[in-house]
Design an enzyme around this catalytic site. Structure first.
Site, PDB file in Angstrom:
ATOM      1  N   SER A  68       0.818  -1.219   0.000  1.00  8.77           N
ATOM      2  CA  SER A  68       0.000   0.000   0.000  1.00  8.77           C
ATOM      3  C   SER A  68       0.847   1.263   0.000  1.00  8.77           C
ATOM      4  O   SER A  68       2.031   1.246   0.341  1.00  8.77           O
ATOM      5  CB  SER A  68      -0.920   0.008   1.219  1.00  8.77           C
ATOM      6  OG  SER A  68      -1.613  -1.205   1.327  1.00  8.77           O
TER       7      SER A  68
HETATM    8  N1  SAH Z   1      -0.287  -3.748   4.053  1.00  8.05           N
HETATM    9  C1  SAH Z   1       0.042  -4.587   2.938  1.00  8.05           C
HETATM   10  C2  SAH Z   1      -1.110  -4.599   1.963  1.00  8.05           C
HETATM   11  C3  SAH Z   1      -1.002  -5.615   0.906  1.00  8.05           C
HETATM   12  S1  SAH Z   1      -2.334  -5.587  -0.242  1.00  8.05           S
HETATM   13  C4  SAH Z   1       1.294  -4.039   2.267  1.00  8.05           C
HETATM   14  O1  SAH Z   1       1.485  -2.831   2.333  1.00  8.05           O
HETATM   15  O2  SAH Z   1       2.056  -4.794   1.703  1.00  8.05           O
HETATM   16  C5  SAH Z   1      -3.584  -6.447   0.624  1.00  8.05           C
HETATM   17  C6  SAH Z   1      -3.320  -7.889   0.916  1.00  8.05           C
HETATM   18  O3  SAH Z   1      -4.529  -8.441   1.430  1.00  8.05           O
HETATM   19  C7  SAH Z   1      -2.936  -8.750  -0.281  1.00  8.05           C
HETATM   20  O4  SAH Z   1      -1.711  -9.348  -0.037  1.00  8.05           O
HETATM   21  C8  SAH Z   1      -4.072  -9.780  -0.367  1.00  8.05           C
HETATM   22  O5  SAH Z   1      -3.631 -11.072  -0.763  1.00  8.05           O
HETATM   23  C9  SAH Z   1      -4.580  -9.796   1.061  1.00  8.05           C
HETATM   24  N2  SAH Z   1      -5.955 -10.278   1.231  1.00  8.05           N
HETATM   25  C10 SAH Z   1      -7.034 -10.067   0.441  1.00  8.05           C
HETATM   26  N3  SAH Z   1      -8.115 -10.659   0.963  1.00  8.05           N
HETATM   27  C11 SAH Z   1      -7.713 -11.265   2.122  1.00  8.05           C
HETATM   28  C12 SAH Z   1      -8.380 -12.040   3.129  1.00  8.05           C
HETATM   29  N4  SAH Z   1      -9.686 -12.332   3.079  1.00  8.05           N
HETATM   30  N5  SAH Z   1      -7.646 -12.484   4.166  1.00  8.05           N
HETATM   31  C13 SAH Z   1      -6.318 -12.218   4.270  1.00  8.05           C
HETATM   32  N6  SAH Z   1      -5.653 -11.486   3.343  1.00  8.05           N
HETATM   33  C14 SAH Z   1      -6.341 -11.016   2.294  1.00  8.05           C
END
Ligand code: SAH
Length: 229
Positions: A68
C-alpha cells in the site's frame, strides 16, 4: 551472512524524501516518522521494485497484489495509534511492511494473509529484522482470528464491500478498526470504534484505492459481493 537490515542505509535520500511526503499529509507523530526512517521498505518488495520502494505510491509485490501507499499507512498508524500494551490484528499481511511498523508500536500482532507465498516472504523479512512479536497465519482474514480476540486495534489493508461483521465482534471495548469500504475501484477509509458497548463508524478519507478483500465477509473471487449476507 547478510548484514543487519536495520543498518541497511541504501536509498537513504529517497527515504528522507518519502518522510517529507508523509509530513505533507499532516502526519507529524515522531514515532511514526522515525519508523519510516528505520524500517528498510525496499526489503519488503521484490528486488526489481527496489528503486520504487520509497515512492509515495503502491508497489507491485506479485500475485496481483501491491504494497500500500506509504502515506496512507502513516495515516493508518496515526488514526489507530497502537500502543505498547495493545493486541493488534492485521488483515492482508502482503509485503509485511505495515506489519513491521505495527509490530514496533504494538504489544503483540497477529496478521492474516490469504496468499501463502506472500506470508512466507513477509516472515523471512520480519525474521531478518528481528521482529518477534508477530504471529502470521494463512487464511481468510474476513472472519478475524477468534483465538486471539478481542483486539484493541484491527487494520484491514484490502477493500471491502462492508465492514466485516466478525471483525466488529472481535473488537475490544475502546478498540479501533480501520477498513477501506466501497466498491472495487474506490473506497472510503472508515474508522470503527467500540465504546460503551456501542459501535461507532466515522468515515475518514475518501477516494482511496486498495486491492479487494476476498473472502466470506469480503468480495468473492468471481467479482460478486458476499458482503457478509
Ligand atoms: N499492508 C500490505 C497490503 C497488501 S495488499 C502491504 O502494504 O504490503 C492487501 C493484501 O490483502 C494482499 O496481499 C491480499 O492477498 C490480502 N488479502 C485479500 N483478501 C484477504 C483475506 N480475506 N484475508 C487475508 N488477506 C487477504
Amino acid at each position: 551472512m547478510e548484514s543487519d537490515p536495520l543498518k541497511d542505509r541504501r536509498f537513504v535520500g529517497s527515504r528522507r524524501a518519502l518522510i517529507e511526503r508523509i509530513r505533507e499529509r499532516d502526519v507529524n507523530d515522531l514515532e511514526i516518522l522515525r519508523l519510516f526512517d528505520e524500517i528498510p521498505r525496499h526489503r519488503f518488495v521484490p528486488e526489481a521494485m527496489w528503486p520504487r520502494a520509497y515512492e509515495d505510491a503502491p508497489v507491485p509485490i506479485g500475485f496481483g497484489q501491491t504494497a500500500s501507499q506509504p502515506s496512507l499507512q502513516a495515516l493508518t498508524l496515526e488514526l489507530l495509534a497502537p500502543g505498547p500494551t495493545d493486541n493488534v490484528l492485521e488483515i492482508g499481511t502482503g509485503s509485511g511492511f505495515l506489519t513491521a511498523l505495527l509490530a514496533r508500536m504494538a504489544g503483540r500482532l497477529d496478521s492474516v494473509e490469504r496468499i501463502r507465498e506472500l506470508s512466507r516472504r513477509a516472515r523471512r523479512v520480519l525474521d531478518e529484522l528481528g521482529i518477534q512479536n508477530v504471529a502470521l497465519m494463512v487464511g481468510d482474514g474476513t472472519i478475524g482470528w477468534r483465538k486471539y480476540a478481542p483486539f484493541d486495534v484491527i487494520v484491514v489493508s484490502a477493500a471491502s464491500p462492508a465492514v466485516p461483521e466478525p471483525l466488529m465482534d472481535q473488537l475490544a471495548e475502546g478498540g479501533r478498526l480501520l477498513v477501506p469500504v466501497g466498491d472495487r475501484s474506490s473506497q472510503t477509509l472508515v474508522l470503527v470504534r467500540r465504546e460503551g458497548g456501542q459501535i461507532l463508524q466515522e468515515p475518514q478519507h475518501d477516494r482511496v484505492t486498495f486491492v479487494p478483500l476476498l473472502g466470506s465477509f469480503g468480495w468473492s473471487d468471481d467479482g460478486g459481493n458476499h458482503g457478509g449476507e
